[in-house]
Design an enzyme around this catalytic site. Structure first.
Site, PDB file in Angstrom:
ATOM      1  CD  GLU A 162      11.841 -28.542 -37.287  1.00  0.00           C
ATOM      2  OE1 GLU A 162      12.539 -27.972 -38.157  1.00  0.00           O
ATOM      3  OE2 GLU A 162      10.708 -28.526 -36.923  1.00  0.00           O
ATOM      4  CG  ASN A 203      10.418 -29.287 -30.217  1.00  0.00           C
ATOM      5  OD1 ASN A 203       9.510 -30.247 -29.714  1.00  0.00           O
ATOM      6  ND2 ASN A 203       9.919 -28.267 -31.385  1.00  0.00           N
ATOM      7  CG  HIS A 239       3.887 -31.039 -36.710  1.00  0.00           C
ATOM      8  ND1 HIS A 239       2.777 -30.051 -36.368  1.00  0.00           N
ATOM      9  CD2 HIS A 239       5.019 -30.640 -36.147  1.00  0.00           C
ATOM     10  CE1 HIS A 239       3.433 -29.186 -36.032  1.00  0.00           C
ATOM     11  NE2 HIS A 239       4.526 -28.847 -35.730  1.00  0.00           N
ATOM     12  CD  GLU A 268       6.474 -27.464 -33.160  1.00  0.00           C
ATOM     13  OE1 GLU A 268       6.229 -27.759 -34.288  1.00  0.00           O
ATOM     14  OE2 GLU A 268       7.812 -27.267 -32.764  1.00  0.00           O
ATOM     15  CG  ASP A 270      -0.565 -29.332 -36.431  1.00  0.00           C
ATOM     16  OD1 ASP A 270       0.003 -30.610 -36.912  1.00  0.00           O
ATOM     17  OD2 ASP A 270      -0.322 -28.157 -37.094  1.00  0.00           O
TER      18      ASP A 270
HETATM   19  O1  9MR Z   1       3.806 -22.466 -37.480  1.00  0.00           O
HETATM   20  C1  9MR Z   1       4.925 -21.759 -37.809  1.00  0.00           C
HETATM   21  C2  9MR Z   1       4.778 -20.884 -39.034  1.00  0.00           C
HETATM   22  O2  9MR Z   1       3.931 -19.849 -38.637  1.00  0.00           O
HETATM   23  C3  9MR Z   1       6.037 -20.336 -39.465  1.00  0.00           C
HETATM   24  O3  9MR Z   1       6.011 -19.632 -40.669  1.00  0.00           O
HETATM   25  C4  9MR Z   1       7.096 -21.515 -39.719  1.00  0.00           C
HETATM   26  C5  9MR Z   1       8.301 -21.235 -40.073  1.00  0.00           C
HETATM   27  O4  9MR Z   1       9.257 -21.905 -40.432  1.00  0.00           O
HETATM   28  O5  9MR Z   1       7.222 -21.909 -38.155  1.00  0.00           O
HETATM   29  C6  9MR Z   1       6.016 -22.725 -37.995  1.00  0.00           C
HETATM   30  O6  9MR Z   1       6.290 -23.400 -36.851  1.00  0.00           O
HETATM   31  C7  9MR Z   1       7.129 -24.526 -36.915  1.00  0.00           C
HETATM   32  C8  9MR Z   1       7.898 -24.600 -35.656  1.00  0.00           C
HETATM   33  O7  9MR Z   1       8.695 -23.484 -35.195  1.00  0.00           O
HETATM   34  C9  9MR Z   1       8.833 -26.038 -35.419  1.00  0.00           C
HETATM   35  N1  9MR Z   1       8.404 -27.189 -35.952  1.00  0.00           N
HETATM   36  C10 9MR Z   1       7.382 -27.181 -37.333  1.00  0.00           C
HETATM   37  C11 9MR Z   1       6.343 -26.124 -37.201  1.00  0.00           C
HETATM   38  C12 9MR Z   1       5.515 -25.797 -38.454  1.00  0.00           C
HETATM   39  O8  9MR Z   1       6.063 -25.712 -39.465  1.00  0.00           O
END
Ligand code: 9MR
Length: 351
Positions: A162, A203, A239, A268, A270
């Site tokens: 990101e 990513n 997402h 990722e 969903d």
């Molecule tokens: O799913 C993850 C969640 O449990 C955490 O709290 C969060 C913290 O920022 O990160 C989420 O996963 C993220 C991923 O690492 C990067 N892309 C976005 C995902 C959803 O927020």
């Protein structure tokens, strides 16, 4: 081969022969062949999930489904820096190591997520006033520590996560502010030195279609490639939300990165929706999952399609988007949704 149709007669004969030869195990055989993992065999695309390691430890059904349905896994949180180095110089790899053991026991590859991010960094990093020189040394040490610890066990690393805003500008992070954009090339070089066999990815989200953010990645990667920086994969988180519609030119976007010599992956996926659900939204969700999967199957170098959790029981969505949810392939009771059937059937057609 991609999206090749199977001969229906051949499938029926194979399953019949299986029942005749091993009559004691027809139920297990039937359910094992009904999984995403079995359906993905022969497609050239691995099917993965993010794993909640607490659920993996505590819940047999979650564990069984993670093993049965997927042939690659990603740690949803436990490889993030905040968890691996909670105190400076004090590492905790235990939860991630357990996930890797699980994956190895179940013949699954592991996507490493993630080395350089603006979020979920350790408190000590944010609290102290480090100079740019110190920060560069800290980042280098972090990458060497983590990539070396898992050396030989990681299929892909999400090296940077990101790094751009949706408008294509650089995201304002501790790394950009202190080190300038050159931190990206450094991160890839260090990760490659630490584990030359791991495939190294960028990513991001909202980079699936052609837009200012994916254009920024395209320009950056072209430049990095010309400088010999070992960037090897383009990760698209995927997402999506039914209320926003879905990106249309995903395959064209993937092709331009593949022409630069990169593999591609959905990392990722969903598809959330505004609650309550209804038939139209649930159907649209299935299309969202399917659109990305089809693009992956049609692309030349798309190597994996990973969902960000497979059950609503542990989905991150409701905690972040108020009033939204139902984003994964199975509901809170592990009942398969139409999206599950869509993904499985598309994989079967491609096998
Ligand atoms: O799913 C993850 C969640 O449990 C955490 O709290 C969060 C913290 O920022 O990160 C989420 O996963 C993220 C991923 O690492 C990067 N892309 C976005 C995902 C959803 O927020």
């Amino acid at each position: 081969m991609r999206l090749r149709h199977t001969v229906p007669g051949a499938v029926a004969l194979t399953s019949l022969a299986f029942l005749l030869i091993i009559p004691a195990a027809p139920a297990a055989a039937a359910s094992a062949s009904d999984t995403l993992r079995a359906s993905a065999r022969g497609t050239g695309v691995r099917i993965g999930t993010a794993v909640n390691t607490d659920a993996l430890a505590d819940e047999a059904q979650y564990r069984d489904l993670t093993a049965a349905e997927f042939n690659t896994v990603t740690a949803e949180n436990v490889m993030k820096w905040q968890l691996t180095e909670p105190e400076r110089g004090v590492h905790d790899w235990a939860a991630a190591d357990r996930l890797i053991e699980f994956a190895q026991a179940n013949g699954q590859k592991v996507r490493g997520h993630t080395l350089v991010w603006h979020s979920q960094n350790p408190d000590w990093l944010n609290e102290e006033d480090f100079t740019p020189t110190q920060l560069r040394a800290i980042l280098r040490q972090h990458i060497f520590d983590e990539v070396r610890h898992f050396k030989g066990k990681i299929w892909h690393w999400d090296v940077v996560n990101e790094i751009f805003e949706d408008d294509g500008s650089w995201r304002d992070t501790i790394w950009l502010r202190n080190l300038g954009p050159g931190y990206v090339a450094d991160a890839f070089r260090w990760a490659h030195q630490a584990d030359p066999k791991a495939k190294l990815y960028v990513n991001d989200y909202n980079n699936e279609g052609i837009n200012p953010k994916s254009d920024a990645y395209y320009d950056l990667i072209k430049q990095l490639k010309s400088e010999g920086v070992p960037v090897q994969g383009y990760g698209m988180q995927g997402h999506l939300a039914v209320q926003y519609g879905f990106p249309a030119d995903v395959l064209d976007n993937m092709r331009r990165f593949e022409k630069l010599g990169l593999d591609t992956a959905f990392t990722e996926v969903d598809v959330r929706m505004l609650l309550p659900t209804d038939t139209a939204k649930v159907q649209a969700q299935a299309e969202g999952y399917n659109n990305l999967l089809r693009a992956c199957l049609l692309a030349q170098r798309c190597v994996s399609y990973t969902v960000w959790g497979f059950t609503d029981k542990y989905s991150w969505v409701p905690g972040v988007f108020t009033g939204e949810g139902y984003a994964t392939l199975m509901d809170e009771n592990y009942v398969r949704k139409p999206a599950y059937a869509a993904v499985r059937d598309t994989l079967r057609l491609a096998a």
